[in-house]
Design an enzyme around this catalytic site. Sequence first.
Site, short mmCIF file in Angstrom:
data_model
loop_
_atom_site.label_atom_id
_atom_site.label_comp_id
_atom_site.label_asym_id
_atom_site.label_seq_id
_atom_site.Cartn_x
_atom_site.Cartn_y
_atom_site.Cartn_z
N THR A 138 -53.42 -111.83 -58.22
CA THR A 138 -53.40 -111.73 -59.68
C THR A 138 -52.64 -112.91 -60.29
O THR A 138 -52.94 -113.35 -61.40
CB THR A 138 -52.74 -110.40 -60.09
OG1 THR A 138 -53.57 -109.35 -59.66
CG2 THR A 138 -52.52 -110.28 -61.58
N SER B 268 -55.85 -110.00 -52.67
CA SER B 268 -55.19 -109.65 -51.40
C SER B 268 -55.62 -108.31 -50.84
O SER B 268 -55.32 -108.01 -49.68
CB SER B 268 -53.67 -109.73 -51.52
OG SER B 268 -53.13 -108.54 -52.06
N THR C 40 -50.29 -108.86 -54.98
CA THR C 40 -49.26 -107.84 -54.72
C THR C 40 -49.72 -106.75 -53.75
O THR C 40 -48.90 -106.11 -53.11
CB THR C 40 -48.84 -107.14 -56.04
OG1 THR C 40 -50.01 -106.57 -56.64
CG2 THR C 40 -48.18 -108.09 -57.01
N ASP C 41 -51.06 -106.56 -53.67
CA ASP C 41 -51.55 -105.34 -53.00
C ASP C 41 -51.24 -105.27 -51.51
O ASP C 41 -50.95 -104.20 -50.99
CB ASP C 41 -53.05 -105.17 -53.25
CG ASP C 41 -53.32 -104.71 -54.69
OD1 ASP C 41 -52.37 -104.25 -55.35
OD2 ASP C 41 -54.48 -104.79 -55.14
C1 SIN Z 1 -54.13 -108.79 -55.31
O1 SIN Z 1 -53.39 -108.14 -54.58
O2 SIN Z 1 -54.64 -109.88 -54.95
C2 SIN Z 1 -54.49 -108.29 -56.66
C3 SIN Z 1 -53.42 -107.48 -57.27
C4 SIN Z 1 -52.20 -108.27 -57.61
O3 SIN Z 1 -51.98 -109.39 -57.20
O4 SIN Z 1 -51.35 -107.66 -58.35
#
Ligand code: SIN
Length: 317
Positions: free
Chosen positions: A14, A59, A92-93
């Site tokens: 993100t 991710s 983050t995922d």
């Molecule tokens: C991801 O994990 O690539 C999408 C979600 C995020 O980064 O918050």
Amino acid sequence: MHHNKIVILGTGGTIAGTASNASSNIEYTAAEVGVSQLVVTIPGLQNGVETEQVAQIDSKDMSFEVWTALAMRVHHHLARQDVQGVVITHGTDTLEETAFFLQAVLSPVKPVVLTCAMRPASALAPDGPQNILDAVCVARHVGAQGVMVVCAGNLHSAHDVQKIHTYQLNAFGSGDAGPIGFIEEQKLKIVRNWPVAPDKYNVIATEKIAVLNQVTAWPKVEIVMNYAGVDGALVDTLVAQGVQGLVVAGTGNGTVHQSLHAALRHAQAKGVQIVRSTRCTQGRVLARSDDSFPASDGLSPVKARIRLMLGLMGLAA
Ligand code: SIN
């Protein structure tokens, strides 16, 4: 020549996402903006910083190929005398999984700081630029070592960090261990120890990466969960498919329904390695004298799975 360069590796997320509407923080596409573009607008990062795009993915789609490539690039840059530390931009995922994997494989004596964002780069108030600045601050901190995560002013260790919120900017926690420290106005306040780096880390990491490069298929290790009404059918199916390891996300202190327990015992008898973790987000599974399956040593189900896969490849810590 700078002798304290920071290398920022981009992998997507993100933090590199864009939305057609600046006021939307969820309707966006992750992994669109290159890492060099993300960095160029941040004041104070123009000197002594290098960027490299290793991947460009959401991710949730993290793969073993990207992990291996990332471990190799991090190892390459850490071995450079002119590099003080590495920063990785990441979604983050699965951030906690990548952090744990890198710490398990590299255990670096230099800092490797993963960072992220909950809002896309195009948001009215994106959180990514501050997180990158904070991550670089940690990477530049004298004495910093090991794989860590920076988000919303908090510094977490790869071992303890977990994504605990679906939406808020401060989306990560370290459970009972708490954060390593806090980044406040580009100063790091440390409240506990750095992740441990073994002696001869360079040799160990080089050997581990060589093994990862040779592996054609990673061991098949899956996670099953305990819940009301569960039976052993899923485990039986996985065993029939040749699963090599199973992590059970048990209830409470890693407890397992009698039906699931029977299926796991059967799997174990067939040579499948079983690890008992918990679906609770806080606390660790404590061993009992009558346990059938070993406890996860404080690891969450996803991290216990990574340790089991690495163990099956002969790469356990
Ligand atoms: C991801 O994990 O690539 C999408 C979600 C995020 O980064 O918050």
